[in-house]
Write a protein that holds these residues in place. Structure first.
Motif, PDB file in Angstrom:
ATOM      1  N   LEU A 193      -2.987 -12.526   4.976  1.00 20.95           N
ATOM      2  CA  LEU A 193      -1.987 -12.115   3.992  1.00 20.95           C
ATOM      3  C   LEU A 193      -2.061 -10.602   3.760  1.00 20.95           C
ATOM      4  CD1 LEU A 193       0.210 -12.649   1.863  1.00 20.95           C
ATOM      5  CD2 LEU A 193      -1.645 -13.115   0.237  1.00 20.95           C
ATOM      6  N   VAL A 194      -3.259 -10.071   3.635  1.00 25.24           N
ATOM      7  CA  VAL A 194      -3.422  -8.628   3.457  1.00 25.24           C
ATOM      8  C   VAL A 194      -2.793  -7.880   4.630  1.00 25.24           C
ATOM      9  CG1 VAL A 194      -5.140  -6.759   3.435  1.00 25.24           C
ATOM     10  CG2 VAL A 194      -5.440  -8.755   1.946  1.00 25.24           C
ATOM     11  N   LEU A 195      -3.043  -8.337   5.839  1.00 25.15           N
ATOM     12  CA  LEU A 195      -2.458  -7.705   7.014  1.00 25.15           C
ATOM     13  C   LEU A 195      -0.930  -7.797   6.986  1.00 25.15           C
ATOM     14  CD1 LEU A 195      -2.861  -6.257   9.707  1.00 25.15           C
ATOM     15  CD2 LEU A 195      -3.103  -8.509  10.783  1.00 25.15           C
ATOM     16  N   ALA A 196      -0.402  -8.943   6.595  1.00 28.12           N
ATOM     17  CA  ALA A 196       1.055  -9.113   6.505  1.00 28.12           C
ATOM     18  C   ALA A 196       1.654  -8.156   5.479  1.00 28.12           C
ATOM     19  CB  ALA A 196       1.394 -10.563   6.157  1.00 28.12           C
ATOM     20  N   VAL A 197       1.000  -8.022   4.332  1.00 30.81           N
ATOM     21  CA  VAL A 197       1.492  -7.092   3.301  1.00 30.81           C
ATOM     22  C   VAL A 197       1.414  -5.660   3.815  1.00 30.81           C
ATOM     23  CG1 VAL A 197       1.055  -6.155   0.987  1.00 30.81           C
ATOM     24  CG2 VAL A 197       1.037  -8.637   1.360  1.00 30.81           C
ATOM     25  N   LEU A 198       0.355  -5.331   4.524  1.00 32.62           N
ATOM     26  CA  LEU A 198       0.229  -3.989   5.093  1.00 32.62           C
ATOM     27  C   LEU A 198       1.381  -3.694   6.057  1.00 32.62           C
ATOM     28  CD1 LEU A 198      -1.459  -1.392   5.382  1.00 32.62           C
ATOM     29  CD2 LEU A 198      -2.697  -2.535   7.234  1.00 32.62           C
ATOM     30  N   ILE A 199       1.692  -4.639   6.924  1.00 31.56           N
ATOM     31  CA  ILE A 199       2.786  -4.446   7.888  1.00 31.56           C
ATOM     32  C   ILE A 199       4.119  -4.313   7.157  1.00 31.56           C
ATOM     33  CG2 ILE A 199       4.092  -5.512   9.773  1.00 31.56           C
ATOM     34  CD1 ILE A 199       1.389  -6.858  10.603  1.00 31.56           C
ATOM     35  N   ALA A 243      -2.692  -3.797  -4.170  1.00 33.87           N
ATOM     36  CA  ALA A 243      -2.951  -2.358  -4.060  1.00 33.87           C
ATOM     37  C   ALA A 243      -2.142  -1.741  -2.928  1.00 33.87           C
ATOM     38  CB  ALA A 243      -4.441  -2.104  -3.852  1.00 33.87           C
ATOM     39  N   ILE A 244      -2.031  -2.448  -1.816  1.00 32.68           N
ATOM     40  CA  ILE A 244      -1.226  -1.960  -0.687  1.00 32.68           C
ATOM     41  C   ILE A 244       0.232  -1.832  -1.117  1.00 32.68           C
ATOM     42  CG2 ILE A 244      -0.309  -2.577   1.592  1.00 32.68           C
ATOM     43  CD1 ILE A 244      -3.119  -3.864   2.120  1.00 32.68           C
ATOM     44  N   ALA A 245       0.740  -2.829  -1.809  1.00 33.92           N
ATOM     45  CA  ALA A 245       2.122  -2.774  -2.297  1.00 33.92           C
ATOM     46  C   ALA A 245       2.302  -1.606  -3.264  1.00 33.92           C
ATOM     47  CB  ALA A 245       2.508  -4.096  -2.949  1.00 33.92           C
ATOM     48  N   ALA A 246       1.327  -1.393  -4.143  1.00 27.10           N
ATOM     49  CA  ALA A 246       1.407  -0.285  -5.104  1.00 27.10           C
ATOM     50  C   ALA A 246       1.402   1.070  -4.392  1.00 27.10           C
ATOM     51  CB  ALA A 246       0.255  -0.379  -6.102  1.00 27.10           C
ATOM     52  N   ILE A 247       0.605   1.192  -3.353  1.00 23.90           N
ATOM     53  CA  ILE A 247       0.575   2.438  -2.576  1.00 23.90           C
ATOM     54  C   ILE A 247       1.930   2.669  -1.901  1.00 23.90           C
ATOM     55  CG2 ILE A 247      -0.427   3.545  -0.513  1.00 23.90           C
ATOM     56  CD1 ILE A 247      -3.123   2.188  -1.403  1.00 23.90           C
ATOM     57  N   ALA A 248       2.529   1.607  -1.367  1.00 26.38           N
ATOM     58  CA  ALA A 248       3.856   1.736  -0.749  1.00 26.38           C
ATOM     59  C   ALA A 248       4.885   2.174  -1.788  1.00 26.38           C
ATOM     60  CB  ALA A 248       4.273   0.419  -0.101  1.00 26.38           C
ATOM     61  N   ILE A 249       4.834   1.586  -2.977  1.00 27.43           N
ATOM     62  CA  ILE A 249       5.765   1.950  -4.040  1.00 27.43           C
ATOM     63  C   ILE A 249       5.579   3.415  -4.427  1.00 27.43           C
ATOM     64  CG2 ILE A 249       6.280   1.549  -6.493  1.00 27.43           C
ATOM     65  CD1 ILE A 249       5.667  -1.489  -5.867  1.00 27.43           C
ATOM     66  N   ALA A 250       4.332   3.839  -4.595  1.00 24.47           N
ATOM     67  CA  ALA A 250       4.053   5.237  -4.938  1.00 24.47           C
ATOM     68  C   ALA A 250       4.540   6.175  -3.832  1.00 24.47           C
ATOM     69  CB  ALA A 250       2.560   5.429  -5.190  1.00 24.47           C
ATOM     70  N   THR A 251       4.354   5.772  -2.582  1.00 22.95           N
ATOM     71  CA  THR A 251       4.799   6.580  -1.449  1.00 22.95           C
ATOM     72  C   THR A 251       6.317   6.715  -1.454  1.00 22.95           C
ATOM     73  OG1 THR A 251       2.885   5.883  -0.155  1.00 22.95           O
ATOM     74  CG2 THR A 251       4.767   6.781   1.078  1.00 22.95           C
ATOM     75  N   LEU A 252       7.016   5.603  -1.686  1.00 21.79           N
ATOM     76  CA  LEU A 252       8.483   5.643  -1.726  1.00 21.79           C
ATOM     77  C   LEU A 252       8.978   6.552  -2.855  1.00 21.79           C
ATOM     78  CD1 LEU A 252       9.090   1.889  -0.986  1.00 21.79           C
ATOM     79  CD2 LEU A 252       9.838   3.793   0.466  1.00 21.79           C
ATOM     80  N   LEU A 253       8.330   6.468  -4.012  1.00 19.47           N
ATOM     81  CA  LEU A 253       8.704   7.350  -5.122  1.00 19.47           C
ATOM     82  C   LEU A 253       8.449   8.808  -4.750  1.00 19.47           C
ATOM     83  CD1 LEU A 253       7.382   5.223  -8.109  1.00 19.47           C
ATOM     84  CD2 LEU A 253       9.793   5.779  -7.626  1.00 19.47           C
ATOM     85  N   ALA A 254       7.310   9.079  -4.095  1.00 19.60           N
ATOM     86  CA  ALA A 254       6.990  10.445  -3.670  1.00 19.60           C
ATOM     87  C   ALA A 254       7.979  10.956  -2.618  1.00 19.60           C
ATOM     88  CB  ALA A 254       5.559  10.504  -3.125  1.00 19.60           C
ATOM     89  N   MET A 255       8.551  10.034  -1.847  1.00 17.40           N
ATOM     90  CA  MET A 255       9.559  10.399  -0.842  1.00 17.40           C
ATOM     91  C   MET A 255      10.917  10.689  -1.486  1.00 17.40           C
ATOM     92  SD  MET A 255       8.605   7.521   2.063  1.00 17.40           S
ATOM     93  CE  MET A 255      10.192   7.605   2.893  1.00 17.40           C
TER      94      MET A 255
END
Length: 190
Positions: free
Chosen positions: A88-94, A18-30
């Motif tokens: 792992l979650v923290l690493a993906v978040l960073i 989910a964190i990765a998906a949010i980052a992808i959505a954010t990059l697309l929105a950018m």
């Protein structure tokens, strides 16, 4: 004899995804391009040119694997009593946060002024998503490999990139934070 290691809980995998998906959505929105503006998708882009940071893997991929090693080590040092899935979650978040920050105009301009990446325009969304995946691979390798093997692999990846493209994670961080003209000249082939 080594004690058995517990796996990563499904919940942690879903949160990381989910964190990765949010980052992808954010990059697309950018406004980041979903794939290389050249219109192709390459699994490996070995040239050091405008195709860097546009495809699934390139000579900067080892840096993201090393990120995973470093995030695993940091999590082990600071949070070793916490489940590996939480680390792992923290690493993906960073890593996801870095992928978003790395593609802001401020950081793109910083790369252009302080490093040899003169034509750098930022990453494609595909490349950023792959970079998060490469970091996860590094994290999982560090979790499963003996420490000495992880350190040896990190050194080998850094030296390989240094030899092939005159750049690696170490020089990238150095040149972003404290640019040295002699290093930039050497990286440029002078």
């Amino acid at each position: 004899m080594r004690p058995a290691r517990r796996g990563i809980a499904r919940t942690h995998i879903l949160i990381a995804a989910a964190i990765a998906a949010i980052a992808i959505a954010t990059l697309l929105a950018m406004g980041r391009p979903p794939i290389c503006t050249c219109g192709t998708i390459e699994l490996w882009h070995g040239a050091v040119d405008a195709g860097n940071s546009q495809h699934v893997a390139d000579w900067y991929t080892p840096s993201h694997i090393v990120h995973g090693f470093l995030f695993y080590a940091l999590g082990w040092l600071l949070l070793r009593r916490r489940p590996v899935g939480e680390r792992l979650v923290l690493a993906v978040l960073i890593e996801a946060a870095w992928e978003v920050i790395e593609n802001t105009p401020f950081v793109i301009d910083r790369y252009r002024e302080a490093t040899i990446a003169l034509g750098y325009t930022g990453d494609s969304v595909l490349n950023s998503a792959a970079d998060i995946g490469w970091m996860v691979l590094g994290f999982l390798l560090a979790w499963r490999l003996p420490v000495a093997a992880t350190v040896a692999l990190a050194v080998a990846l850094e030296l390989l990139a240094l030899w092939v493209i005159r750049d690696n994670l170490t020089l990238n961080v150095l040149m972003l934070l404290w640019p040295i003209e002699a290093v930039r000249a050497w990286q440029g082939g002078a």
